[in-house]
Enzyme design. Structure first.
Site, PDB file in Angstrom:
ATOM      1  CE  LYS A  77     -26.551   3.315  13.395  1.00 51.75           C
ATOM      2  NZ  LYS A  77     -26.565   4.743  13.589  1.00 51.75           N
TER       3      LYS A  77
ATOM      4  CB  CYS B  66     -33.023  10.953  20.131  1.00 49.79           C
ATOM      5  SG  CYS B  66     -31.356  10.767  20.590  1.00 49.79           S
TER       6      CYS B  66
ATOM      7  NE  ARG C  68     -28.094  12.988  18.960  1.00 49.24           N
ATOM      8  CZ  ARG C  68     -28.006  11.699  18.543  1.00 49.24           C
ATOM      9  NH1 ARG C  68     -28.769  10.752  19.050  1.00 49.24           N
ATOM     10  NH2 ARG C  68     -26.969  11.284  17.630  1.00 49.24           N
TER      11      ARG C  68
ATOM     12  CG  ASP D 276     -21.954   4.525  19.336  1.00 50.59           C
ATOM     13  OD1 ASP D 276     -22.693   5.271  20.134  1.00 50.59           O
ATOM     14  OD2 ASP D 276     -21.818   4.831  18.174  1.00 50.59           O
TER      15      ASP D 276
ATOM     16  NE  ARG E 239     -31.917   4.423  14.875  1.00 48.12           N
ATOM     17  CZ  ARG E 239     -31.180   4.573  15.797  1.00 48.12           C
ATOM     18  NH1 ARG E 239     -31.363   4.317  17.088  1.00 48.12           N
ATOM     19  NH2 ARG E 239     -30.199   5.419  15.629  1.00 48.12           N
TER      20      ARG E 239
HETATM   21  C1  UD1 Z   1     -22.353  10.275  16.342  1.00 49.99           C
HETATM   22  C2  UD1 Z   1     -22.554   8.816  16.001  1.00 49.99           C
HETATM   23  C3  UD1 Z   1     -23.071   8.198  17.326  1.00 49.99           C
HETATM   24  C4  UD1 Z   1     -22.057   8.275  18.453  1.00 49.99           C
HETATM   25  C5  UD1 Z   1     -21.665   9.880  18.519  1.00 49.99           C
HETATM   26  C6  UD1 Z   1     -20.379   9.927  19.516  1.00 49.99           C
HETATM   27  C7  UD1 Z   1     -23.566   8.989  13.698  1.00 49.99           C
HETATM   28  C8  UD1 Z   1     -24.582   8.733  12.815  1.00 49.99           C
HETATM   29  N1  UD1 Z   1     -23.828   8.928  15.051  1.00 49.99           N
HETATM   30  O1  UD1 Z   1     -23.575  11.142  16.651  1.00 49.99           O
HETATM   31  O2  UD1 Z   1     -23.405   6.912  17.011  1.00 49.99           O
HETATM   32  O3  UD1 Z   1     -22.553   7.972  19.586  1.00 49.99           O
HETATM   33  O4  UD1 Z   1     -21.064  10.331  17.328  1.00 49.99           O
HETATM   34  O5  UD1 Z   1     -19.999  11.314  19.548  1.00 49.99           O
HETATM   35  O6  UD1 Z   1     -22.205   8.898  13.441  1.00 49.99           O
HETATM   36  N2  UD1 Z   1     -23.939  18.295  20.680  1.00 49.99           N
HETATM   37  C9  UD1 Z   1     -24.209  19.702  20.947  1.00 49.99           C
HETATM   38  N3  UD1 Z   1     -24.159  20.531  19.978  1.00 49.99           N
HETATM   39  C10 UD1 Z   1     -24.179  20.282  18.473  1.00 49.99           C
HETATM   40  C11 UD1 Z   1     -24.266  18.953  18.266  1.00 49.99           C
HETATM   41  C12 UD1 Z   1     -24.054  17.912  19.431  1.00 49.99           C
HETATM   42  O7  UD1 Z   1     -24.289  20.215  22.097  1.00 49.99           O
HETATM   43  O8  UD1 Z   1     -24.506  21.149  17.825  1.00 49.99           O
HETATM   44  C13 UD1 Z   1     -23.757  17.244  21.624  1.00 49.99           C
HETATM   45  C14 UD1 Z   1     -24.918  16.247  21.745  1.00 49.99           C
HETATM   46  O9  UD1 Z   1     -25.934  16.713  22.311  1.00 49.99           O
HETATM   47  C15 UD1 Z   1     -24.182  15.079  22.264  1.00 49.99           C
HETATM   48  C16 UD1 Z   1     -22.807  15.299  21.826  1.00 49.99           C
HETATM   49  O10 UD1 Z   1     -22.734  16.610  21.613  1.00 49.99           O
HETATM   50  O11 UD1 Z   1     -24.287  15.057  23.596  1.00 49.99           O
HETATM   51  C17 UD1 Z   1     -22.377  14.220  20.681  1.00 49.99           C
HETATM   52  O12 UD1 Z   1     -22.747  14.797  19.535  1.00 49.99           O
HETATM   53  P1  UD1 Z   1     -22.129  14.075  18.237  1.00 49.99           P
HETATM   54  O13 UD1 Z   1     -20.653  13.795  18.203  1.00 49.99           O
HETATM   55  O14 UD1 Z   1     -22.311  15.052  17.146  1.00 49.99           O
HETATM   56  O15 UD1 Z   1     -22.976  13.080  17.799  1.00 49.99           O
HETATM   57  P2  UD1 Z   1     -23.620  12.640  16.749  1.00 49.99           P
HETATM   58  O16 UD1 Z   1     -22.959  12.941  15.426  1.00 49.99           O
HETATM   59  O17 UD1 Z   1     -24.922  12.984  16.821  1.00 49.99           O
END
Ligand code: UD1
Length: 407
Positions: A22, A116, A121, A306, A398
């Site tokens: 996914k 979420c 997020r 994950d 999901r």
């Molecule tokens: C992606 C994965 C998710 C996985 C995660 C691990 C997808 C669709 N999802 O999620 O399954 O658990 O990577 O890292 O690929 N954060 C900030 N500022 C930002 C963006 C993120 O503070 O601008 C924080 C988030 O709150 C979170 C952490 O960084 O605590 C991880 O974010 P990120 O690595 O971006 O995860 P996703 O891309 O949302």
């Protein structure tokens, strides 16, 4: 409301074929928007988040067709640069469309993503990175308006943390941008490499994916192509865990050891025997798993967040005391209450969770709290004495294609 009913205590035995990831399919579907002509994605799992991404593409004006595990996207005349709130709410990470829509049309309007079940997020780092490439943002009434007045332009960007989503957004914005983008502290997850392979197949110039620094030279155009999505490593880890917690054996087909080596090492510490072959993995579990002194979630190649809930389920049934440290998400211990209800002693303090088995897990009625937490509850149910009922299984759907009947 659908629920999973599990009569536990039976060792799992068998072979499973893994469908596509996914977390690869979603950014690659967004990337299809940047390509002229037709993109054909094979091995695309039939999951609600994938369907939601296709709804977004169709709304933007793409012709999108799903046939079994193949998704075809054809970009002709895009008719919109905005994603309505109802479509944004259908999937957890719609912000991944931001870089692609901006790269394609030079503007984008989305509703500002809320929190979420894993906590807030934020998207500040996505916006900071895109700002450095020339994007301008205004936020009003929960709406995020983005414009690029003179086209996106390559930049030197340093991410404060190797974020998966932000790395993908920069890659998507940069492939058609003017000049070179250099992304420092990029995420190194296998799904980042899968996105890069797809973009290269379409004509993009990307180097260094899988390393901390990714270099992207913008090109004039990308041509849609046929591409096979990589197998879902987190689903693979979940099914290995299901065999492990029940003292069973499993063969995962379509999966190499390399993308999950970090997790296989921990599985071996629990006493499982792992035998990798090209394109498949075998696991043979001991009668009772051993505790693991410390599991710390980290960006790749560290232990994936994950897989934290999955391992907590397994170690709830293991001899000894196991300790977890969750370093990626603020609120990723919501599955703990379900395990406690099943008879495990778990003490949580901030990022730390200490898990002690006091007696065999016992089946009960529990509610899935999020995708991986829900899957972990299913594992606990498989190992429990008696019947477990899991409610709100839409969370599980999901990320797992018909987990209960997986071929
Ligand atoms: C992606 C994965 C998710 C996985 C995660 C691990 C997808 C669709 N999802 O999620 O399954 O658990 O990577 O890292 O690929 N954060 C900030 N500022 C930002 C963006 C993120 O503070 O601008 C924080 C988030 O709150 C979170 C952490 O960084 O605590 C991880 O974010 P990120 O690595 O971006 O995860 P996703 O891309 O949302």
């Amino acid at each position: 409301m659908q629920k999973l009913v599990i009569d536990g205590g039976v060792p799992l035995e068998g072979k499973i074929f893994l469908h596509g990831a996914k977390n690869s399919a979603l950014p690659i579907l967004a990337a299809a928007l940047l390509c002229d002509g037709k993109t054909v994605l094979e091995n695309c799992a039939r999951l609600t988040d994938v369907f939601a991404a296709c709804h977004i593409l169709a709304h933007l004006g793409c012709h999108c067709m799903i046939q079994e595990h193949m998704v075809t996207v054809e970009v002709k005349n895009l008719r919109s640069d905005s994603i309505p709130e109802a479509l944004m709410q259908e999937m957890r990470s719609p912000v991944i469309f931001l870089g692609a829509v901006l790269g394609r049309t030079g503007s984008c309007q989305i509703s500002y993503p809320g929190g979420c079940e894993l906590g807030p997020r934020p998207i500040d780092m996505h916006l900071d990175a895109l700002r450095q490439m020339g994007a301008r943002f205004t936020i009003h009434g929960g709406q995020l308006d983005c414009v690029v007045s003179e086209g996106l332009c390559g930049a030197k960007i340093h991410l404060p943390f190797p974020l998966v989503g932000a790395t993908e957004n920069v890659m998507l914005a940069a492939v058609l941008a003017k000049r070179r983008t250099v992304l420092h502290n990029a995420a190194r997850e296998p799904e980042i490499c899968d996105l890069a392979y797809f973009l290269r197949t379409c004509g993009a110039k990307i180097f260094g994916d899988g390393e901390g620094m990714i270099v992207i030279d913008g090109v004039e155009k990308l041509q849609g192509a046929a591409y096979r999505i990589m197998p879902n490593r987190i689903a693979g880890i979940t099914y290995l865990g299901a065999a492990a917690i029940t003292g069973g054996t499993i063969c995962l087909r379509g999966m190499d050891a390399q993308p999950i080596e970090n997790v296989l090492l921990v599985l071996e510490q629990t006493g499982c025997w792992i035998y990798p072959e090209p394109d498949r993995l075998h696991l043979l579990a001991p009668r009772r798993l051993r505790a693991v002194p410390m599991i710390q979630t980290m960006s790749h190649p560290g232990f994936p967040t994950d897989a934290q809930a999955i391992f907590m389920a397994m170690l709830s049934a293991a001899d000894g005391v196991s300790v977890f440290e969750e370093n990626i998400f603020e609120n990723r211990y919501r599955h703990v209450d379900a395990f406690v209800k099943m008879g495990v002693k778990i003490h949580v303090s901030g990022k730390i969770a200490v898990v002690t088995r006091t007696r065999a897990l016992s089946g009960t009625s529990i509610t899935a709290t999020d995708l991986r937490g829900g899957a972990a509850m299913a594992l606990a149910g498989l190992a429990a004495q008696g019947r477990t009922e899991i409610h709100q299984i839409s969370h599980i759907d999901r990320g797992y294609e018909t987990m209960e009947t997986v071929p």
